[in-house]
Design a protein around this motif. Structure first.
Motif, PDB file in Angstrom:
ATOM      1  N   MET A   1       0.736  -1.336  -0.009  1.00 28.55           N
ATOM      2  CA  MET A   1      -0.072  -0.067   0.141  1.00 28.55           C
ATOM      3  C   MET A   1       1.029   1.337  -0.011  1.00 28.55           C
ATOM      4  SD  MET A   1      -2.683   1.387   2.812  1.00 28.55           S
ATOM      5  CE  MET A   1      -3.701  -0.171   2.896  1.00 28.55           C
ATOM      6  N   ALA A   2       0.498   2.146  -1.066  1.00 29.08           N
ATOM      7  CA  ALA A   2       1.348   3.341  -1.171  1.00 29.08           C
ATOM      8  C   ALA A   2       1.018   4.267  -0.089  1.00 29.08           C
ATOM      9  CB  ALA A   2       1.267   4.132  -2.542  1.00 29.08           C
ATOM     10  N   GLU A   3       1.938   5.049   0.654  1.00 29.53           N
ATOM     11  CA  GLU A   3       1.598   5.989   1.628  1.00 29.53           C
ATOM     12  C   GLU A   3       1.924   7.459   1.024  1.00 29.53           C
ATOM     13  OE1 GLU A   3       3.287   8.079   5.682  1.00 29.53           O
ATOM     14  OE2 GLU A   3       4.100   5.840   5.091  1.00 29.53           O
ATOM     15  N   ILE A   4       0.772   8.305   1.084  1.00 32.19           N
ATOM     16  CA  ILE A   4       0.844   9.555   0.674  1.00 32.19           C
ATOM     17  C   ILE A   4       0.861  10.731   1.844  1.00 32.19           C
ATOM     18  CG2 ILE A   4      -0.174  11.385  -0.704  1.00 32.19           C
ATOM     19  CD1 ILE A   4      -1.187   9.064  -2.584  1.00 32.19           C
ATOM     20  N   MET A   5       1.796  11.548   1.862  1.00 33.40           N
ATOM     21  CA  MET A   5       1.634  12.635   3.032  1.00 33.40           C
ATOM     22  C   MET A   5       1.066  13.912   2.460  1.00 33.40           C
ATOM     23  SD  MET A   5       5.080  14.192   5.056  1.00 33.40           S
ATOM     24  CE  MET A   5       5.461  12.794   6.095  1.00 33.40           C
ATOM     25  N   ILE A   6       0.466  14.347   3.119  1.00 32.23           N
ATOM     26  CA  ILE A   6      -0.442  15.699   2.868  1.00 32.23           C
ATOM     27  C   ILE A   6       0.098  16.750   3.879  1.00 32.23           C
ATOM     28  CG2 ILE A   6      -2.635  17.023   2.868  1.00 32.23           C
ATOM     29  CD1 ILE A   6      -4.068  14.023   2.691  1.00 32.23           C
ATOM     30  N   ILE A   7       0.712  17.819   3.207  1.00 32.91           N
ATOM     31  CA  ILE A   7       1.223  18.843   3.893  1.00 32.91           C
ATOM     32  C   ILE A   7       0.570  20.265   3.496  1.00 32.91           C
ATOM     33  CG2 ILE A   7       3.487  20.170   4.396  1.00 32.91           C
ATOM     34  CD1 ILE A   7       4.983  17.818   3.462  1.00 32.91           C
ATOM     35  N   ASP A   8      -0.607  20.362   4.203  1.00 33.44           N
ATOM     36  CA  ASP A   8      -1.435  21.455   4.212  1.00 33.44           C
ATOM     37  C   ASP A   8      -1.756  21.992   5.402  1.00 33.44           C
ATOM     38  OD1 ASP A   8      -3.626  23.209   3.274  1.00 33.44           O
ATOM     39  OD2 ASP A   8      -3.347  22.178   1.292  1.00 33.44           O
ATOM     40  N   ASP A   9      -1.756  23.289   5.689  1.00 29.23           N
ATOM     41  CA  ASP A   9      -2.566  23.897   6.946  1.00 29.23           C
ATOM     42  C   ASP A   9      -3.973  23.983   6.926  1.00 29.23           C
ATOM     43  OD1 ASP A   9      -2.133  25.871   5.208  1.00 29.23           O
ATOM     44  OD2 ASP A   9      -1.825  27.438   6.550  1.00 29.23           O
ATOM     45  N   ASP A  10      -4.441  23.749   5.615  1.00 32.98           N
ATOM     46  CA  ASP A  10      -5.957  23.965   5.678  1.00 32.98           C
ATOM     47  C   ASP A  10      -6.627  22.813   5.995  1.00 32.98           C
ATOM     48  OD1 ASP A  10      -8.727  23.938   4.552  1.00 32.98           O
ATOM     49  OD2 ASP A  10      -8.126  25.824   3.380  1.00 32.98           O
ATOM     50  N   THR A  11      -7.240  22.579   7.091  1.00 29.61           N
ATOM     51  CA  THR A  11      -7.876  21.502   7.639  1.00 29.61           C
ATOM     52  C   THR A  11      -8.779  20.620   6.879  1.00 29.61           C
ATOM     53  OG1 THR A  11      -9.187  22.651   9.229  1.00 29.61           O
ATOM     54  CG2 THR A  11      -7.026  21.610  10.082  1.00 29.61           C
ATOM     55  N   HIS A  12      -9.620  21.827   6.042  1.00 29.24           N
ATOM     56  CA  HIS A  12     -10.841  21.463   5.285  1.00 29.24           C
ATOM     57  C   HIS A  12     -10.314  20.655   4.135  1.00 29.24           C
ATOM     58  CE1 HIS A  12     -14.406  21.472   3.015  1.00 29.24           C
ATOM     59  NE2 HIS A  12     -13.725  21.747   1.897  1.00 29.24           N
ATOM     60  N   ILE A  13      -9.404  21.030   3.432  1.00 29.22           N
ATOM     61  CA  ILE A  13      -8.393  20.464   2.397  1.00 29.22           C
ATOM     62  C   ILE A  13      -7.890  19.392   2.542  1.00 29.22           C
ATOM     63  CG2 ILE A  13      -6.949  20.600   0.533  1.00 29.22           C
ATOM     64  CD1 ILE A  13      -7.428  23.605   0.394  1.00 29.22           C
ATOM     65  N   SER A  14      -7.244  19.384   3.853  1.00 30.98           N
ATOM     66  CA  SER A  14      -6.648  18.135   4.296  1.00 30.98           C
ATOM     67  C   SER A  14      -7.439  17.019   4.633  1.00 30.98           C
ATOM     68  CB  SER A  14      -5.609  18.534   5.333  1.00 30.98           C
ATOM     69  OG  SER A  14      -4.839  17.387   6.091  1.00 30.98           O
ATOM     70  N   ASP A  15      -8.554  17.198   5.142  1.00 30.50           N
ATOM     71  CA  ASP A  15      -9.453  16.227   5.537  1.00 30.50           C
ATOM     72  C   ASP A  15      -9.965  15.662   4.266  1.00 30.50           C
ATOM     73  OD1 ASP A  15      -9.110  16.554   8.222  1.00 30.50           O
ATOM     74  OD2 ASP A  15     -11.087  17.770   8.416  1.00 30.50           O
ATOM     75  N   MET A  16     -10.485  16.493   3.280  1.00 29.22           N
ATOM     76  CA  MET A  16     -10.955  16.022   2.006  1.00 29.22           C
ATOM     77  C   MET A  16     -10.128  15.127   1.183  1.00 29.22           C
ATOM     78  SD  MET A  16     -10.752  16.889  -1.644  1.00 29.22           S
ATOM     79  CE  MET A  16     -10.173  18.438  -1.730  1.00 29.22           C
ATOM     80  N   LEU A  17      -8.863  15.466   1.142  1.00 27.84           N
ATOM     81  CA  LEU A  17      -7.671  14.733   0.580  1.00 27.84           C
ATOM     82  C   LEU A  17      -7.625  13.477   1.085  1.00 27.84           C
ATOM     83  CD1 LEU A  17      -5.082  17.584  -0.316  1.00 27.84           C
ATOM     84  CD2 LEU A  17      -6.532  16.158  -2.096  1.00 27.84           C
ATOM     85  N   CYS A  18      -7.569  13.526   2.415  1.00 19.36           N
ATOM     86  CA  CYS A  18      -7.222  12.433   3.168  1.00 19.36           C
ATOM     87  C   CYS A  18      -8.570  11.267   2.888  1.00 19.36           C
ATOM     88  CB  CYS A  18      -7.161  12.676   4.703  1.00 19.36           C
ATOM     89  SG  CYS A  18      -7.185  11.060   5.901  1.00 19.36           S
ATOM     90  N   GLU A  19      -9.761  11.822   3.095  1.00 16.11           N
ATOM     91  CA  GLU A  19     -10.806  10.743   2.728  1.00 16.11           C
ATOM     92  C   GLU A  19     -10.825  10.314   1.318  1.00 16.11           C
ATOM     93  OE1 GLU A  19     -15.710  11.124   2.706  1.00 16.11           O
ATOM     94  OE2 GLU A  19     -14.493  12.610   3.340  1.00 16.11           O
ATOM     95  N   ALA A  20     -10.407  11.050   0.144  1.00 14.61           N
ATOM     96  CA  ALA A  20     -10.407  10.783  -1.062  1.00 14.61           C
ATOM     97  C   ALA A  20      -9.354   9.612  -1.322  1.00 14.61           C
ATOM     98  CB  ALA A  20     -10.419  11.908  -2.023  1.00 14.61           C
ATOM     99  N   LEU A  21      -8.238   9.809  -0.693  1.00 15.97           N
ATOM    100  CA  LEU A  21      -6.874   8.978  -0.729  1.00 15.97           C
ATOM    101  C   LEU A  21      -7.507   7.538  -0.055  1.00 15.97           C
ATOM    102  CD1 LEU A  21      -4.049  11.614  -0.387  1.00 15.97           C
ATOM    103  CD2 LEU A  21      -4.730  10.615  -2.421  1.00 15.97           C
ATOM    104  N   GLN A  22      -7.773   7.722   0.934  1.00 15.96           N
ATOM    105  CA  GLN A  22      -8.044   6.399   1.636  1.00 15.96           C
ATOM    106  C   GLN A  22      -9.174   5.658   1.027  1.00 15.96           C
ATOM    107  OE1 GLN A  22      -9.076   7.974   5.617  1.00 15.96           O
ATOM    108  NE2 GLN A  22      -7.065   7.509   6.197  1.00 15.96           N
ATOM    109  N   VAL A  23     -10.132   6.149   0.390  1.00 15.27           N
ATOM    110  CA  VAL A  23     -11.059   5.256  -0.656  1.00 15.27           C
ATOM    111  C   VAL A  23     -10.360   4.693  -1.621  1.00 15.27           C
ATOM    112  CG1 VAL A  23     -13.032   5.840  -2.180  1.00 15.27           C
ATOM    113  CG2 VAL A  23     -13.182   6.811   0.067  1.00 15.27           C
TER     114      VAL A  23
END
Length: 219
Positions: free
Chosen positions: A1-23
């Motif tokens: 499983m590939a790991e992706i690191m999100i580096i962003d201080d905007d919690t809304h964008i970070s949460d959205m990216l996290c959810e999409a990537l985990q799906v």
């Protein structure tokens, strides 16, 4: 499983990216500042980084200089061509502007991970040109190409960034550990010799110079 690191201080964008990537089945790690990201990168190595530029602590521009051997996709509200070109020349693998389409971003992630996978498997391919990272050898089809240590290091970097301009200073910085003898003055000579050797076996001019900036490999 590939790991992706999100580096962003905007919690809304970070949460959205996290959810999409985990799906999509990716493992996700997160940092909310450049300083926190640098600390995390000292103890773990993700397969890919999604990097915002406007960060507290170290900015994205400052952080990208300290990231080695990990593809970075910059995600930024900056839309000027000069900003995009500058970041790509500094080492970013790709650049996408906010707001962005999540399907497009996922496709760009897939492309970058595919490139990284070929490197991790020990061979980088650009058409019939093949570079073997374990044996430090290069072939065109079934023909061996004899390269110096410096030529090999330059070719490897250009193949890892196929289709993208790599700045002269970036080349010197990235290959400095392997080839400390290569200088800005001698780089042009090394690239000239490398182009000549590749063309001799392939009849293809793989490397082109971008005046005043650097070099690009394409096929």
């Amino acid at each position: 499983m590939a790991e992706i690191m999100i580096i962003d201080d905007d919690t809304h964008i970070s949460d959205m990216l996290c959810e999409a990537l985990q799906v999509e089945g990716y493992a996700v790690s997160r940092a909310y500042s450049g300083t926190e990201a640098l600390m995390l990168l000292s103890v773990r190595k993700p397969d890919l980084i999604l990097l915002d530029l406007m960060l507290p602590g170290l900015s994205g521009e400052e952080l990208i200089h300290r990231i080695n051997d990990i593809p970075v996709i910059v995600i930024s509200a900056k839309t000027a061509t000069s900003d995009k070109v500058g970041l790509l020349l500094k080492g970013a693998a790709d650049y996408i502007t906010k707001p962005f389409d999540i399907d497009e971003l996922l496709a760009r992630i897939t492309v970058q991970l595919r490139k990284s996978k070929s490197v991790s498997e020990g061979v980088i391919k650009c058409g019939e040109l093949q570079l073997y990272t374990d044996s430090h050898t290069v072939k065109y089809s079934d023909k061996d190409i004899k390269l110096t240590r410096t030529e090999y290091a330059i070719l490897k970097l250009l193949m890892q960034n196929e289709g993208q301009v790599v700045a002269k200073l970036t080349i010197l910085d990235k290959i400095s550990d392997d080839t400390p003898d290569c200088t800005e003055d001698s780089l042009k000579i090394h690239v000239h010799n490398l182009r000549r050797k590749l063309k001799a076996v392939s009849d293809t001019d793989y490397i082109s110079a971008v005046w005043g900036i650097g070099f690009m490999l394409k096929y």
